[in-house]
Design a protein around this motif. Structure first.
Motif, PDB file in Angstrom:
ATOM      1  N   VAL A   1       0.837  -1.198   0.000  1.00 22.03           N
ATOM      2  CA  VAL A   1       0.000   0.000   0.000  1.00 22.03           C
ATOM      3  C   VAL A   1       0.876   1.254   0.000  1.00 22.03           C
TER       4      VAL A   1
ATOM      5  N   LEU B   1      -5.851   4.935   6.633  1.00 21.33           N
ATOM      6  CA  LEU B   1      -5.291   3.621   6.297  1.00 21.33           C
ATOM      7  C   LEU B   1      -3.804   3.497   6.613  1.00 21.33           C
TER       8      LEU B   1
ATOM      9  N   LYS C   1      -2.465   0.125   7.341  1.00 20.96           N
ATOM     10  CA  LYS C   1      -2.388  -0.859   6.245  1.00 20.96           C
ATOM     11  C   LYS C   1      -1.174  -0.626   5.344  1.00 20.96           C
TER      12      LYS C   1
ATOM     13  N   ASN D   1       0.561  -3.661   4.015  1.00 20.39           N
ATOM     14  CA  ASN D   1      -0.263  -4.697   3.401  1.00 20.39           C
ATOM     15  C   ASN D   1      -0.201  -4.609   1.882  1.00 20.39           C
TER      16      ASN D   1
ATOM     17  N   PRO E   1      -2.513  -4.878  -1.792  1.00 15.77           N
ATOM     18  CA  PRO E   1      -3.889  -4.566  -2.197  1.00 15.77           C
ATOM     19  C   PRO E   1      -4.867  -5.723  -1.990  1.00 15.77           C
TER      20      PRO E   1
ATOM     21  N   GLN F   1      -5.155  -7.694   0.232  1.00 15.77           N
ATOM     22  CA  GLN F   1      -5.575  -7.825   1.634  1.00 15.77           C
ATOM     23  C   GLN F   1      -6.573  -6.749   2.063  1.00 15.77           C
ATOM     24  N   LEU F   2      -6.940  -5.888   1.133  1.00 15.06           N
ATOM     25  CA  LEU F   2      -7.839  -4.776   1.465  1.00 15.06           C
ATOM     26  C   LEU F   2      -9.243  -4.999   0.926  1.00 15.06           C
ATOM     27  N   SER F   3     -10.211  -4.364   1.568  1.00 13.26           N
ATOM     28  CA  SER F   3     -11.575  -4.343   1.027  1.00 13.26           C
ATOM     29  C   SER F   3     -11.621  -3.368  -0.154  1.00 13.26           C
TER      30      SER F   3
ATOM     31  N   GLN G   1     -11.340   0.205   0.981  1.00 16.13           N
ATOM     32  CA  GLN G   1      -9.959   0.534   1.374  1.00 16.13           C
ATOM     33  C   GLN G   1      -9.079   0.716   0.139  1.00 16.13           C
ATOM     34  N   LYS G   2      -9.261  -0.155  -0.856  1.00 18.47           N
ATOM     35  CA  LYS G   2      -8.477  -0.025  -2.090  1.00 18.47           C
ATOM     36  C   LYS G   2      -8.725   1.332  -2.740  1.00 18.47           C
TER      37      LYS G   2
ATOM     38  N   VAL H   1      -6.943   4.041  -0.949  1.00 17.97           N
ATOM     39  CA  VAL H   1      -5.513   4.021  -1.308  1.00 17.97           C
ATOM     40  C   VAL H   1      -5.312   4.678  -2.677  1.00 17.97           C
TER      41      VAL H   1
END
Ligand code: ADP
Ligand code: MG
Length: 240
Positions: free
Chosen positions: A94, A126, A129, A132, A134, A136-138, A141-142, A145
């Protein structure tokens, strides 16, 4: 900030934009709505030359970007774009996703870019994160980002193409919230969306596109209350 004059765009025989003339002033939040296939994405993509216009002129901050000698990369640096499907780099963390462009383009040192990316991730909630990937994200969240990544280039203008259309309903709000915050900070924004609540609340101007032209425009509240064109009326009846 943005001046579009007589913009047309054809794909082969198909004329998708049929002469668009439009001025967007600094700080405006322009919301673009209209039926699928009416040319909304093509219009946005012409603004940052992801599509080459067939005819017409586009000026960004006074510079004619449709002139041959124009430096396309310079133009794109002024404009952040957020897509429906996030388009994050899957094999980068991220933090790297956000810091990559200004580092690669040598606008910032690697360290400064990471600091800036971290601050932007904090802003969209975020920072936890950062390390992390991508996957691993909802979806919400993506997309946050993706917004942070666009902002890391310090754009003057942000273009959004249906940023919440690919999201599960419960994630739409968190993305709109980030966009609302950006609007409050004074960013110039052009947003294609079906979120009429956002259009009403945040939009300083609404453009209704239909078959490659801007059929109607004005204050979102006024258009929602009393659309002038039958086509606007029937579109709004379906989405409001
Ligand atoms: P909207 O975003 O309003 O749904 P688009 O701008 O994506 O509309 O598309 C407008 C029209 O242009 C559609 O008929 C679409 O099929 C066509 N179109 C868009 N991009 C291309 C392309 N790269 N090649 C050919 N046709 C395209
Ligand atoms: Mg589209």
């Amino acid at each position: 900030m943005i001046r579009v004059e007589g913009l047309t765009k054809s794909f082969g025989e198909l004329e998708v934009l049929k002469g668009i003339t439009e001025h967007i002033a600094p700080g405006e939040k322009v919301v673009v709505i209209g039926p699928s296939g009416s040319g909304k994405s093509t219009f946005l993509r012409c603004l940052n030359l992801l599509e080459q216009p067939t005819a017409g002129k586009i000026y960004i901050e006074g510079e004619c970007i449709t002139d041959k000698g124009c430096n396309v990369n310079k133009v794109r640096q002024k404009m952040g774009m957020v897509f429906q499907n996030f388009n994050l780099f899957p094999h980068r963390t991220v933090l790297d996703n956000v810091a990559l462009a200004p580092t690669k383009l040598k606008l910032l040192s690697a360290g400064d870019a990471k600091d800036k990316a971290m601050a932007l991730l904090r802003r969209v909630g975020l920072d936890s994160k950062a390390d992390n990937y991508p996957v691993q994200l909802s979806g919400g969240q993506k997309q946050r980002v993706a917004i942070a990544r666009a902002l890391c280039m310090s754009p003057d203008i942000m273009l959004f193409d249906e940023p919440t259309s690919a999201l599960d309903p419960e994630m739409v709000g968190e993305v709109l919230e980030v966009m609302k915050q950006l609007a409050q900070e004074g960013m110039t924004m052009v947003v294609v969306t079906h979120e009429m609540g956002f259009a009403r609340e945040v939009g300083s101007r609404l453009l209704f596109m239909d078959e490659g032209v801007i059929l109607e425009q004005g204050d979102p509240r006024e258009i929602f209350a009393a659309p002038k064109h039958e086509r606007t009326r029937s579109f709004l009846q379906k989405v409001l």
